[in-house]
Write an enzyme that holds these catalytic residues in place. Structure first.
Site, PDB file in Angstrom:
ATOM      1  N   GLU A   1       9.762   5.207 -19.116  1.00 54.60           N
ATOM      2  CA  GLU A   1       8.481   5.841 -19.410  1.00 54.60           C
ATOM      3  C   GLU A   1       8.019   5.575 -20.838  1.00 54.60           C
ATOM      4  O   GLU A   1       6.825   5.394 -21.093  1.00 54.60           O
ATOM      5  CB  GLU A   1       8.578   7.334 -19.122  1.00 54.60           C
TER       6      GLU A   1
ATOM      7  N   LYS B   1      18.905  17.548 -14.680  1.00 58.84           N
ATOM      8  CA  LYS B   1      17.873  16.625 -14.186  1.00 58.84           C
ATOM      9  C   LYS B   1      17.885  15.348 -15.017  1.00 58.84           C
ATOM     10  O   LYS B   1      17.958  15.377 -16.245  1.00 58.84           O
ATOM     11  CB  LYS B   1      16.503  17.282 -14.263  1.00 58.84           C
TER      12      LYS B   1
ATOM     13  N   HIS C   1       0.835  -1.212   0.000  1.00 56.80           N
ATOM     14  CA  HIS C   1       0.000   0.000   0.000  1.00 56.80           C
ATOM     15  C   HIS C   1       0.869   1.262   0.000  1.00 56.80           C
ATOM     16  O   HIS C   1       0.465   2.302   0.521  1.00 56.80           O
ATOM     17  CB  HIS C   1      -0.949   0.031   1.201  1.00 56.80           C
TER      18      HIS C   1
ATOM     19  N   SER D   1      15.173  17.336 -18.629  1.00 61.90           N
ATOM     20  CA  SER D   1      14.264  18.473 -18.548  1.00 61.90           C
ATOM     21  C   SER D   1      14.735  19.567 -19.489  1.00 61.90           C
ATOM     22  O   SER D   1      15.939  19.776 -19.671  1.00 61.90           O
ATOM     23  CB  SER D   1      14.208  19.008 -17.111  1.00 61.90           C
TER      24      SER D   1
END
Length: 439
Positions: free
Chosen positions: A304, A297, A160, A291
């Site tokens: 993805e 970054k 969870h 980025s």
């Protein structure tokens, strides 16, 4: 006016064209049919050889730009079949020096109703066998290797998204290796069904206007031509139902679900580096700017893009469930779209698995110290002493820890010795299961 010229006006014009693998399969079917028809004298030898040579060129991709009809066409695939017939007839006429007719000669003994359902299965079989299975094997191997080299990396488990008992990173990656190994077996099993071909059924499955052994002979030649264990199937079933292709799509959906979950876990472990989990690093992801506004970054770009592929494959599977229901009585009305979707799913998944394996799984560097610190800081370690002091006292202990007291301090207040505490809180031991408080 040719069939293709007329059909352009009536079919969709979305720019969606059939993939190379499906055009190759159509060429293979035409080659095998011409080979048999020539061998028994139904087709003049000169015409037959010219058709076979032209069909071979189609298989090699020399006429792909001439396959112009949209995937969104008549549901039986007549558009694709006639497009291929006309391409082969035109080229065979050049080779033979005489007129070759697209229907009388190239389509001899066939109907779009059995030819295209045969080709989409051959194409799907080939794409899975030559592309998806090797890519899946690569992913399984990468996960197995990753599980082995992270088998001693102890980290906090999470359920969870909350702290749970310790596990090893290897146990987590090993779970996914096991999942994909199961999917591989399911993929192999689904291919056996897909390999059953309806060619020889002609218009409605009866085989009218073709020799009784046409289907068996063409499938035999297709098997020899492609090198795959193709079989003659029940034409009535394989022309009206595409359930075998839906089953194959479902397995690819399952692979996508597992791959998506791996990607999500990797993204979370890679989150940070200062305000996230930072349990792993993936150096390969630094090769492109993460980025456009934040210099330096690093984002999990390969992960993805893999997730996007998974979403697309799962979406196509939903479409295939509808496509499999299209049609009535003797014929499916979703043949061309099913072929396009299934071949696309296999191709997309192959690319994602290869890139995810080589650029992510093989490059993961575990942050051992950070992972261990999380494992030793988890309040869930109270679970270990729960059998000794009971659930209610353990719950009270947890509340004290939640207010800032370390689990070690809390156990010390309960009267446990340092030796007992060290034994109970040996997180590496806890990843092996069993009853540590009884040992």
């Amino acid at each position: 006016m040719s069939y293709v010229e007329a059909a352009k006006k009536l079919f969709m014009n979305t720019g969606t064209r059939f993939p190379r693998r499906l055009i190759w399969a159509m060429g293979a079917v035409k080659y095998a049919a011409a080979d048999f028809n020539t061998s028994i004298g139904l087709l003049d030898s000169k015409l037959g050889m010219a058709i076979m040579d032209a069909a071979n060129e189609v298989m090699q991709g020399k006429h792909d730009e001439e396959v112009v009809l949209d995937v969104f066409q008549t549901g039986s695939g007549t558009g694709l079949n006639m497009n291929i017939n006309e391409v082969i007839a035109a080229r065979a006429s050049q080779l033979a020096g005489v007129k070759v007719h697209p229907n009388d000669h190239v389509n001899m003994g066939q109907s779009s109703n059995d030819t295209v359902p045969t080709a989409i299965r051959v194409a799907a079989y080939a794409e899975v066998r030559e592309s998806l299975l090797p890519a899946l094997d690569q992913a399984i191997g990468s996960l197995r290797s990753l599980a082995e080299r992270t088998s001693s990396i102890v980290k906090s488990g999470r359920t969870h998204l909350r702290d749970a008992l310790p596990v090893t990173m290897g146990q987590e990656f090993g779970a996914y290796e096991d999942a994909l190994s199961h999917q591989r077996r399911a993929l192999e099993s689904s291919l056996e069904y897909v390999a059953e071909l309806p060619i020889g059924g002609t218009a409605v499955g009866t085989g009218l206007n073709t020799p009784p052994n046409f289907g068996d002979e063409v499938v035999s030649r297709l098997a020899k031509l492609t090198g795959y264990p193709l079989k003659k199937g029940n034409s009535f079933r394989a022309m009206r139902l595409l359930t075998d292709m839906v089953n194959l799509s479902a397995v690819m959906r399952g692979i996508s679900l597992d791959l998506y979950r791996i990607g999500q876990d990797v993204r979370l472990m890679f989150s940070g580096p200062y305000t996230g989990l930072n349990e792993i690093d993936i150096p390969s992801q630094e090769e492109v700017a993460g980025s456009s506004i934040m210099p330096g970054k690093t984002n999990p770009v390969t992960v993805e893009s893999t997730l996007l592929v998974c979403a697309q494959v799962i979406g196509l599977d939903h479409a295939n469930q509808f496509v499999g229901m299209l049609g009535e009585f003797e014929l499916s009305m979703g043949v061309p779209l099913m072929g396009y979707n299934v071949v696309s799913q296999a191709s997309l998944l192959s690319e994602a698995l290869r890139k995810f394996s080589s650029l992510v799984l093989d490059k993961i560097v575990p942050n051992r110290e950070k992972a261990l610190r999380y494992a030793e800081s988890s309040a869930s370690l109270i679970t270990v002493v729960s059998p000794l002091i009971g659930y209610d006292r353990a719950s009270a202990l947890g509340k004290r820890i939640a207010k800032g007291m370390s689990i070690r301090e809390a156990l010390r207040d309960m009267g446990m010795s340092e030796q007992e505490i060290n034994k109970v809180l040996d997180v590496s031991r806890l990843t092996k299961g069993g009853l540590p408080t009884k040992e």
